[in-house]
Design an enzyme around this catalytic site. Structure first.
Site, PDB file in Angstrom:
ATOM      1  N   ASN A 199       1.262  -1.118  -0.187  1.00 53.93           N
ATOM      2  CA  ASN A 199      -0.048  -0.287  -0.156  1.00 53.93           C
ATOM      3  C   ASN A 199       0.962   1.450  -0.011  1.00 53.93           C
ATOM      4  O   ASN A 199       1.803   0.904   0.034  1.00 53.93           O
ATOM      5  CB  ASN A 199      -0.984   0.099   0.890  1.00 53.93           C
TER       6      ASN A 199
ATOM      7  N   ASP B  22      -3.747  -6.263   4.801  1.00 49.06           N
ATOM      8  CA  ASP B  22      -4.645  -6.545   4.899  1.00 49.06           C
ATOM      9  C   ASP B  22      -4.584  -8.009   4.005  1.00 49.06           C
ATOM     10  O   ASP B  22      -5.301  -9.558   4.521  1.00 49.06           O
ATOM     11  CB  ASP B  22      -6.153  -6.055   5.037  1.00 49.06           C
TER      12      ASP B  22
ATOM     13  N   LYS C 233       9.874 -17.392 -10.817  1.00 50.62           N
ATOM     14  CA  LYS C 233       9.044 -15.509 -11.017  1.00 50.62           C
ATOM     15  C   LYS C 233       7.448 -16.061 -12.148  1.00 50.62           C
ATOM     16  O   LYS C 233       7.749 -17.008 -12.396  1.00 50.62           O
ATOM     17  CB  LYS C 233       9.864 -14.886 -12.476  1.00 50.62           C
TER      18      LYS C 233
ATOM     19  N   PHE D 193      -4.249   2.718  14.179  1.00 53.43           N
ATOM     20  CA  PHE D 193      -4.715   3.802  13.758  1.00 53.43           C
ATOM     21  C   PHE D 193      -5.811   3.402  13.021  1.00 53.43           C
ATOM     22  O   PHE D 193      -6.017   2.290  12.652  1.00 53.43           O
ATOM     23  CB  PHE D 193      -3.690   4.038  12.725  1.00 53.43           C
TER      24      PHE D 193
ATOM     25  N   LYS E  15     -13.712  -0.054  15.044  1.00 53.48           N
ATOM     26  CA  LYS E  15     -11.972  -0.706  15.552  1.00 53.48           C
ATOM     27  C   LYS E  15     -11.984  -0.576  16.556  1.00 53.48           C
ATOM     28  O   LYS E  15     -11.509  -1.371  17.014  1.00 53.48           O
ATOM     29  CB  LYS E  15     -11.199   0.125  14.118  1.00 53.48           C
TER      30      LYS E  15
ATOM     31  N   LYS F 272     -11.253  -3.955  18.650  1.00 55.69           N
ATOM     32  CA  LYS F 272      -9.978  -4.049  18.391  1.00 55.69           C
ATOM     33  C   LYS F 272      -9.672  -3.700  20.348  1.00 55.69           C
ATOM     34  O   LYS F 272      -8.568  -4.685  20.487  1.00 55.69           O
ATOM     35  CB  LYS F 272      -9.084  -3.635  17.470  1.00 55.69           C
TER      36      LYS F 272
HETATM   37  N1  CTP Z   1      -4.025  -3.458  11.425  1.00 59.80           N
HETATM   38  C1  CTP Z   1      -2.760  -4.591  12.041  1.00 59.80           C
HETATM   39  N2  CTP Z   1      -2.661  -5.906  11.295  1.00 59.80           N
HETATM   40  C2  CTP Z   1      -3.759  -6.078  10.098  1.00 59.80           C
HETATM   41  C3  CTP Z   1      -4.479  -4.900   9.705  1.00 59.80           C
HETATM   42  C4  CTP Z   1      -4.150  -3.775  10.622  1.00 59.80           C
HETATM   43  O1  CTP Z   1      -2.755  -4.551  12.669  1.00 59.80           O
HETATM   44  N3  CTP Z   1      -3.247  -7.234   9.114  1.00 59.80           N
HETATM   45  C5  CTP Z   1      -3.605  -2.460  12.140  1.00 59.80           C
HETATM   46  C6  CTP Z   1      -3.181  -1.114  11.853  1.00 59.80           C
HETATM   47  O2  CTP Z   1      -1.939  -0.712  12.252  1.00 59.80           O
HETATM   48  C7  CTP Z   1      -3.720  -0.262  12.144  1.00 59.80           C
HETATM   49  C8  CTP Z   1      -5.712  -0.838  12.676  1.00 59.80           C
HETATM   50  O3  CTP Z   1      -5.034  -1.728  12.487  1.00 59.80           O
HETATM   51  O4  CTP Z   1      -3.351  -0.007  13.226  1.00 59.80           O
HETATM   52  C9  CTP Z   1      -6.453   0.033  11.708  1.00 59.80           C
HETATM   53  O5  CTP Z   1      -6.294  -0.668  10.537  1.00 59.80           O
HETATM   54  P1  CTP Z   1      -6.951  -0.694   9.148  1.00 59.80           P
HETATM   55  O6  CTP Z   1      -6.679  -0.930   8.079  1.00 59.80           O
HETATM   56  O7  CTP Z   1      -7.753   0.684   8.873  1.00 59.80           O
HETATM   57  O8  CTP Z   1      -8.248  -1.103   8.986  1.00 59.80           O
HETATM   58  P2  CTP Z   1      -8.383  -3.373   8.989  1.00 59.80           P
HETATM   59  O9  CTP Z   1      -9.198  -2.954  10.651  1.00 59.80           O
HETATM   60  O10 CTP Z   1      -6.903  -3.457   8.888  1.00 59.80           O
HETATM   61  O11 CTP Z   1      -9.567  -2.542   8.407  1.00 59.80           O
HETATM   62  P3  CTP Z   1     -10.324  -2.336   7.309  1.00 59.80           P
HETATM   63  O12 CTP Z   1      -9.407  -2.677   6.318  1.00 59.80           O
HETATM   64  O13 CTP Z   1     -11.465  -3.422   6.401  1.00 59.80           O
HETATM   65  O14 CTP Z   1     -11.221  -0.884   7.549  1.00 59.80           O
END
Ligand code: CTP
Length: 398
Positions: A206, A275, A285, A320, A334, A338
């Site tokens: 990302n 994610d 490859k 975050f 969240k 969490k």
């Molecule tokens: N995070 C994490 N592990 C993951 C994904 C996210 O620890 N696999 C943590 C990030 O570091 C951040 C928080 O979760 O502090 C929120 O991440 P975000 O991507 O905004 O939310 P998600 O919970 O992944 O949900 P979505 O992408 O569906 O909004």
């Protein structure tokens, strides 16, 4: 009362160091002066000895000093390191990590905030090499009070005069009062993106630059914390004075976080963890003729959620949330799911803030549901707001 180290290099403006020393003393602080050898040729240590009531340090190896490894011992005692005036030479030495005298060796041993006030001829100040050194030092968290414009000792007019001593003192005092809130606390910060390999060449990732997480780590360091920074692949240099653990994938980040989490008083998950990952990345490859049909995409472990499920009482967990719509509602969900103490939510669909930018605007929501929307701030300033909020939570937890 705090102990401050005042580094003095050989600029004509060296006499102003006496006023700076006095200014810190007037606020009740104890000042230890360190001169370079050339500075000692301009103003002999005896003058600073008399003003500070302490033996001025010039040489790296001085049998008459009471410490065995003086630069390390003193570095542990001080709450702030100010260098005023700083020459182009001392900036270059600090930026490169050269340690061939007491002052430059001391810089490497210091773990407290560092404030530098340069003074030199304008041509030397604006020289790209000097500016490059300043930039590198800034990236490592060093604060500057930039030189002022006006008449210079060499007869030229321009930018290069040591800034007004009162401004230098004020900035120093500001750094000092922010420098103790997290003293003795262990802080764990994650930053940057993760990369999930598809094959040895390609990956899923990302746009996270790591800037926000690095500022969060830097600010914790400024407030006196012991910081471990777990960083995904980023293009920026980490601040000095903390332990950096470089990782690539979400699985590696999880492993590193698991190792450090139990010892952390505060954990801030600023990383944009990918994610999704490939269940079984291809060993070779993948050729474009063969569409990668067998490469199944699965969820990465949610590191933060898992931490929320096992945090011990008193441990603070900050997450975050990068959102594109209904920012606050999504962040509250969240926070709850969490089991966080604080969530920092930002709208990543807005132009000019968030990912890759130097500024950010966020909504902070704490575990009691109290929310606060910030102005558009530099990531450094937002990091200070986040730590103010965390320190507020810590107060209430006591
Ligand atoms: N995070 C994490 N592990 C993951 C994904 C996210 O620890 N696999 C943590 C990030 O570091 C951040 C928080 O979760 O502090 C929120 O991440 P975000 O991507 O905004 O939310 P998600 O919970 O992944 O949900 P979505 O992408 O569906 O909004």
């Amino acid at each position: 009362m705090a102990k401050i180290a005042l580094g003095v290099a050989s600029s004509i403006s060296i006499y102003k160091a006496c006023e700076i020393l006095r200014g810190f003393q007037k606020e009740g602080h104890d000042v230890q002066v360190i001169e370079t050898r050339n500075a000692a040729a301009l103003i002999p240590p005896a003058l600073f000895d008399a003003l500070s009531g302490r033996r001025t340090i010039v040489e790296l190896f001085d049998d008459r000093q009471p410490w065995s490894v003086a630069h390390v011992a003193l570095a542990k005692e001080i709450a702030l390191f100010v260098v005023a005036p700083a020459t182009a030479n001392i900036l270059a030495k600090f930026a490169c990590g050269l340690a061939d005298d007491f002052l430059s060796t001391f810089y490497l041993a210091v773990r407290t905030p560092v404030l530098i006030a340069p003074a030199m001829n304008e041509a030397m100040w604006i020289h790209p090499q000097t500016q490059d050194n300043v930039r590198r030092l800034r990236e490592r968290g060093v604060e500057f009070v930039e030189p002022a414009g006006g008449y210079l000792a060499c007869g030229d007019e321009g930018q290069g005069r040591l800034a007004d001593p009162q401004r230098i003192i004020a900035r120093g005092l500001d750094l000092l009062c922010r420098g103790t809130g997290l003293r003795g606390k262990k802080v764990l910060v994650t930053a940057g993106p993760t990369r999930e390999a598809m094959d040895p060449v390609r990956y899923l990732s990302n746009r996270s630059s790591g800037k926000m997480g690095f500022e969060v780590a830097r600010e914790a360091l400024r407030r006196g914390a012991d910081v471990v920074l777990i960083a995904g692949p980023v293009a920026i240099a980490p601040p000095s004075g903390l332990e950096v653990v470089p990782v690539t994938s979400a699985a590696e980040m999880k492993e590193a976080v698991d190792k450090h989490f139990s010892g952390a008083d505060v954990t801030v998950m600023a990383a944009a963890v990918a994610d999704f990952m490939f269940r079984a990345p291809a060993v070779r490859k993948v050729k474009k003729e063969t569409l990668p049909a067998g490469l199944e995409i699965v969820r990465t472990p949610d590191i933060l959620k898992e931490l929320g499920g096992r945090k011990r009482p008193g441990q603070i967990l900050v997450g975050f949330a990068a959102e594109t719509n209904a920012v606050e509602a999504a962040a509250r969900k969240k926070l709850r799911e969490k089991n966080l103490d604080l969530i920092v939510a930002n709208d990543v669909s807005r132009e000019g803030t968030g990912f890759e930018a130097d500024v950010n605007q966020a909504v902070l929501i704490d575990r009691r549901g109290k929310s606060r929307k910030t102005d558009i701030l530099s990531k450094r300033a937002l990091a200070a707001v986040i730590w103010d909020a965390v320190e507020g939570l810590r107060e209430k937890k006591k």
